[in-house]
Design a protein around this motif. Sequence first.
Motif, mmCIF file in Angstrom:
data_model
loop_
_atom_site.group_PDB
_atom_site.id
_atom_site.type_symbol
_atom_site.label_atom_id
_atom_site.label_comp_id
_atom_site.label_asym_id
_atom_site.label_seq_id
_atom_site.Cartn_x
_atom_site.Cartn_y
_atom_site.Cartn_z
ATOM 1 N N ALA A 178 0.810 -1.218 0.000
ATOM 2 C CA ALA A 178 0.000 0.000 0.000
ATOM 3 C C ALA A 178 0.842 1.266 0.000
ATOM 4 O O ALA A 178 0.346 2.347 -0.350
ATOM 5 C CB ALA A 178 -0.940 -0.001 1.202
ATOM 6 N N THR A 179 2.121 1.151 0.407
ATOM 7 C CA THR A 179 2.988 2.344 0.505
ATOM 8 C C THR A 179 4.198 2.246 -0.406
ATOM 9 O O THR A 179 5.198 2.929 -0.189
ATOM 10 C CB THR A 179 3.460 2.525 1.954
ATOM 11 N N SER A 180 4.108 1.394 -1.436
ATOM 12 C CA SER A 180 5.210 1.199 -2.390
ATOM 13 C C SER A 180 6.509 0.798 -1.696
ATOM 14 O O SER A 180 7.598 1.213 -2.100
ATOM 15 C CB SER A 180 5.436 2.490 -3.212
ATOM 16 N N GLY A 181 6.396 0.026 -0.656
ATOM 17 C CA GLY A 181 7.563 -0.497 0.034
ATOM 18 C C GLY A 181 8.168 0.436 1.062
ATOM 19 O O GLY A 181 9.144 0.074 1.730
ATOM 20 N N LEU A 182 7.620 1.640 1.238
ATOM 21 C CA LEU A 182 8.198 2.587 2.193
ATOM 22 C C LEU A 182 7.924 2.178 3.632
ATOM 23 O O LEU A 182 8.798 2.284 4.492
ATOM 24 C CB LEU A 182 7.651 3.995 1.943
ATOM 25 N N VAL A 183 6.713 1.729 3.908
ATOM 26 C CA VAL A 183 6.325 1.394 5.273
ATOM 27 C C VAL A 183 6.198 -0.116 5.406
ATOM 28 O O VAL A 183 5.392 -0.745 4.715
ATOM 29 C CB VAL A 183 5.001 2.072 5.675
ATOM 30 N N LEU A 184 7.010 -0.689 6.265
ATOM 31 C CA LEU A 184 6.950 -2.104 6.602
ATOM 32 C C LEU A 184 6.377 -2.239 8.015
ATOM 33 O O LEU A 184 6.317 -1.250 8.752
ATOM 34 C CB LEU A 184 8.349 -2.717 6.544
ATOM 35 N N PRO A 185 5.964 -3.423 8.417
ATOM 36 C CA PRO A 185 5.524 -3.581 9.811
ATOM 37 C C PRO A 185 6.563 -3.100 10.816
ATOM 38 O O PRO A 185 6.210 -2.521 11.849
ATOM 39 C CB PRO A 185 5.277 -5.092 9.918
ATOM 40 N N LEU A 186 7.853 -3.318 10.500
ATOM 41 C CA LEU A 186 8.913 -2.867 11.396
ATOM 42 C C LEU A 186 9.079 -1.347 11.396
ATOM 43 O O LEU A 186 9.752 -0.795 12.266
ATOM 44 C CB LEU A 186 10.239 -3.529 11.010
#
Length: 443
Positions: A178-186
């Motif tokens: 949803a954030t193009s890989g910018l935001v991960l769970p970590l």
Amino acid sequence: MSAPLDPRTARRRFAAVTFLFWLPVGLYIPSQVLLIGERGMSLATITSLFAVHSLTVAALELPTGGLSDVIGRRPVLAAAGVLNLTALVLLALGTGVWTLALAMFLMGSGRALSSGPAEAWYVDTVQAHSGPGAELHTGLARAGSAAAAALAAGTLAGGALPWLLGLGPDRGAWLGAATSGLVLPLSVPPLFGAAVGLVFVTYVLTRLPEPPRARAALRDVLRGVPATVLGGLRLGAGDFVVRRVVLTAGAAGAALGVVELLTPGRAAALTGAPESGAVLFASLACAGFVCTAVGSHAAPFAVRRAGSSERALLAALGLSATGLLLLGVTVLWTGPAALVLAATGYGLIYLGIGAAGPSENELLHRRVESAGRATALSVQSLALQLIGALIGLVAGRLPAGPLPWLLGGTVLLAGALLWIRRPRPATPEPVAVEVPSSTAAAP
């Protein structure tokens, strides 16, 4: 000029601002290394990034303390918050090594700026209301408890958030998509930390009033900071009580450096697997922060029972040294008894260090005038970090077994023994740290 805050209000606000500063630190501690690794960085790169943070703190510790003594506590503390929240956003969203290096530099700068201004504000405020003999132990103890509680709560939340987000069948991949890989769970814990950092800055600017200071030109500020730093160094080297406080801080740093270096491996060895060892280490870290909070809260009681801050320091640091030595002698043991004794030793280390902190700082503030208070705290913090790093490097090169643990315990015990003899005179006059008149506080 409005009247200074009463001691009770100052204590409450000092504890609140301390909690708000350390909560983001606790939030990102469990995920920091893993997040950088998820961005594709090797272990060597991660080590280099942490070196950027450490070197930045060491380089800026004293100059930023002097800056607080020259231009005021509140602006420096607010700047520290802005740098920290910016660093956390970059850490959460950064994908390149240079972005992450900038994040670590800003985080180190914020850490250096924050070392001393809040505590100096509290002591200045209480002494402005009640005089130089004002009682300081209670406020220092409550702030220590607030810091430890923030770290404990933040560590639990920072470890739980990524795990909860990864419970679904796609293990949290929806967030990255949803954030193009910018935001991960970590990434979520440091982003929450940045939000708390914004609250921290707002609180500092609106709830920490301080006496007005004379406006100074930039050249006066630049000239005043080195003079204040040199005065702080002279104080640390020449004043008997301050010198012992600084050496005691270094001994505590040595103990913490050894514990932080060796405990993860010890936890894995006790549980038999790295994964379960990581869970045990996270639990121990939280328990250690809780013990620190308990020790700090009990510090005024310890002083009353011991009869003086010096005797309380001796007892508290002796307790910590006993815990570290207990960890050392149980390295070669196996079974449930070894686990129980090791956990007891771990708790004693943090309980004693938590109880020692308020007494150390109370003695320091009795010896230092307001003009050099933040600088003196920076000297203390620098000793803790540098000696801790040095002993950690030595311990990491010693053979595996009891010896590295015993090294840290011996250094901490030496720090405790510094307080066997009480300083003379018992109630000395505060020592001034020279600040150029053009940058001094307004009367």
